[in-house]
Every structure is written in C-alpha cells, then in structure tokens.
Design a protein around this motif. Structure first.
Motif, PDB file in Angstrom:
ATOM      1  N   VAL A  94     -88.190  99.936   4.201  1.00  0.00           N
ATOM      2  CA  VAL A  94     -87.977 100.640   5.442  1.00  0.00           C
ATOM      3  C   VAL A  94     -87.171  99.864   6.480  1.00  0.00           C
ATOM      4  N   ALA A  95     -87.427  98.303   6.396  1.00  0.00           N
ATOM      5  CA  ALA A  95     -86.534  97.531   6.957  1.00  0.00           C
ATOM      6  C   ALA A  95     -85.011  97.641   6.559  1.00  0.00           C
ATOM      7  N   TYR A  96     -84.789  97.810   4.956  1.00  0.00           N
ATOM      8  CA  TYR A  96     -83.357  98.069   4.762  1.00  0.00           C
ATOM      9  C   TYR A  96     -82.627  99.196   5.408  1.00  0.00           C
ATOM     10  N   ILE A  97     -83.650 100.529   5.438  1.00  0.00           N
ATOM     11  CA  ILE A  97     -83.405 101.783   5.908  1.00  0.00           C
ATOM     12  C   ILE A  97     -82.520 101.514   7.536  1.00  0.00           C
ATOM     13  N   PHE A  98     -83.493 100.839   8.429  1.00  0.00           N
ATOM     14  CA  PHE A  98     -83.305 100.570   9.493  1.00  0.00           C
ATOM     15  C   PHE A  98     -81.857  99.833   9.772  1.00  0.00           C
ATOM     16  N   VAL A  99     -81.883  98.840   9.006  1.00  0.00           N
ATOM     17  CA  VAL A  99     -80.790  97.828   9.243  1.00  0.00           C
ATOM     18  C   VAL A  99     -79.646  98.316   8.605  1.00  0.00           C
TER      19      VAL A  99
END
Length: 221
Positions: free
Chosen positions: A150-155
């Motif tokens: 999820v962090a990867y998607i937003f970053v």
C-alpha cells in the motif's frame, strides 16, 4: 502470475534457499531481462529533481525490499493459500488508506466492494479457522507485506505521470536489489553448492524473476 508466485516461492524456500538470497536472485533475473528492453524501447523519464528521485528510491524500498522481506517470511510460516488470501486484501487496504490519509471520498460502489471482500474473507477464514490460526505469525508477516505494498502504491503514484511503466519497473528492480545485498550477505552461512544443481528450483526462480517480477510489475504499473 502473482497468484501462482506463492507456490513457486514455497518450492524454492522448501528446497533450502535462504529467503533474502532468493529475492535478490529473483530481481537480478528481472533486471537482466528489463535493462536491455528498457534501453531499446523506453522514452527518457521526466523526473523532476530530488523529490522524484527520492520517491523512486522509496518505491523500490517499499515495493521490492520491504515487501519481500515480509512476504518470504510469511510464506515460510503459513500456507500458500493463506498468503494469497491475505494479499487479496490489498485493494481494500488501499481504498481505506486513501480515505483515511488523503480524505478522498469513498463511493457507494467502493464501499460495497469493501463489504463484499471483508465478508468473503470472513467466511473463508471461518471455514478453516484452526488452520488459519496455526500460521498466525506467518499471517502477520503477510499483513506487513500488504501494508508495504500500500505504501508502494502511494509513494509511486505521482511517478507514473512522469515516467513509463517500463522505466519504473526496471529501476525499481535494480534499486531494490541494491538494498537487498546487505541482507543477502547475512545469509552467506546458509549458502549451499547443492542448491545449484536443482533444476526445479531454478525453473521456479526464472518464473518468479521473469513472469512475476519483470512482466507483472510492468503490467501492474
């Protein structure tokens, strides 16, 4: 491809491959496939200064290094079916995070989708609650993998407007390997020459590197 990856990962780990070594080899294979294709086909990226470069590095850390740090430990401690089931909650976690962190409105259709997803997971876990609980520590590692994704998607969200999917997939793989190297050397006492003679292990590694990393990350982006 990703659904089958849990089975291939389990095959490689059960053969005795150290987890971080397996991940690094997977992304070395992906990088060797992607770099020549990227150089031939991809237009130059329009990254803007330190902010975009930082986002690219963080996307590799979250989407490759941290994600697979958690996932490989999770798969080793739980079943492949449990792992696949937990990873299937990523779209739900993404929508919820989008709502909580960025205050983006939640449509009735998204709300319905989340409700159906949670209900489906509830019934599956309820039918095999004992087996699911047996792998609790592995399931928690898998949850860590989901949160990393999820962090990867937003970053990486704003990067997709500035660089093509092939560019991002290639350099996320290369940068991800660089961050994995120190962890690989911590496993050097577990390296065994016998693993080099296992054709099934290498076929699964090639599948993970080419289909699940090079192709799937590109299709996802």
């Amino acid at each position: 491809f990703w659904g089958m990856s849990f089975v291939s990962t389990r095959v490689v780990l059960d053969a005795g491959f150290p987890p971080m070594t397996m991940i690094a080899l997977r992304f070395v294979i992906a990088s060797l496939v992607l770099l020549p294709i990227h150089r031939r086909l991809e237009a130059p990226a329009r990254l803007r200064g330190a902010r975009d470069v930082t986002a690219l590095v963080l996307s590799a850390v979250f989407g490759v290094s941290l994600y697979f740090f958690f996932e490989t430990r999770g798969i080793k401690l739980t079943s492949a079916s449990n792992a696949a089931l937990i990873v299937a909650t990523v779209p739900v976690l993404t929508v919820v995070a989008d709502r909580l962190l960025f205050r983006n409105p939640l449509s009735w259709l998204q709300g319905l989708g989340i409700s159906l997803s949670v209900l489906g997971v509830f019934f599956i876990v309820r039918r095999s609650a004992e087996r699911f609980a047996d792998g609790l520590s592995g399931n928690l590692f898998m949850l860590g993998a989901c949160l990393s994704w999820v962090a990867y998607i937003f970053v990486s969200r704003h990067l997709r407007a500035r660089a093509g999917g092939l560019y991002l997939t290639t350099w996320q793989s290369v940068i991800g390997v660089a961050f994995l190297v120190p962890l690989v050397f911590l496993e050097r006492t577990q390296w065994s020459p016998a693993l080099l003679g296992e054709p099934a292990v290498w076929l699964n590694l090639l599948y993970l590197g080419i289909a699940c990393s090079a192709v799937s990350y590109f299709l996802y982006l």
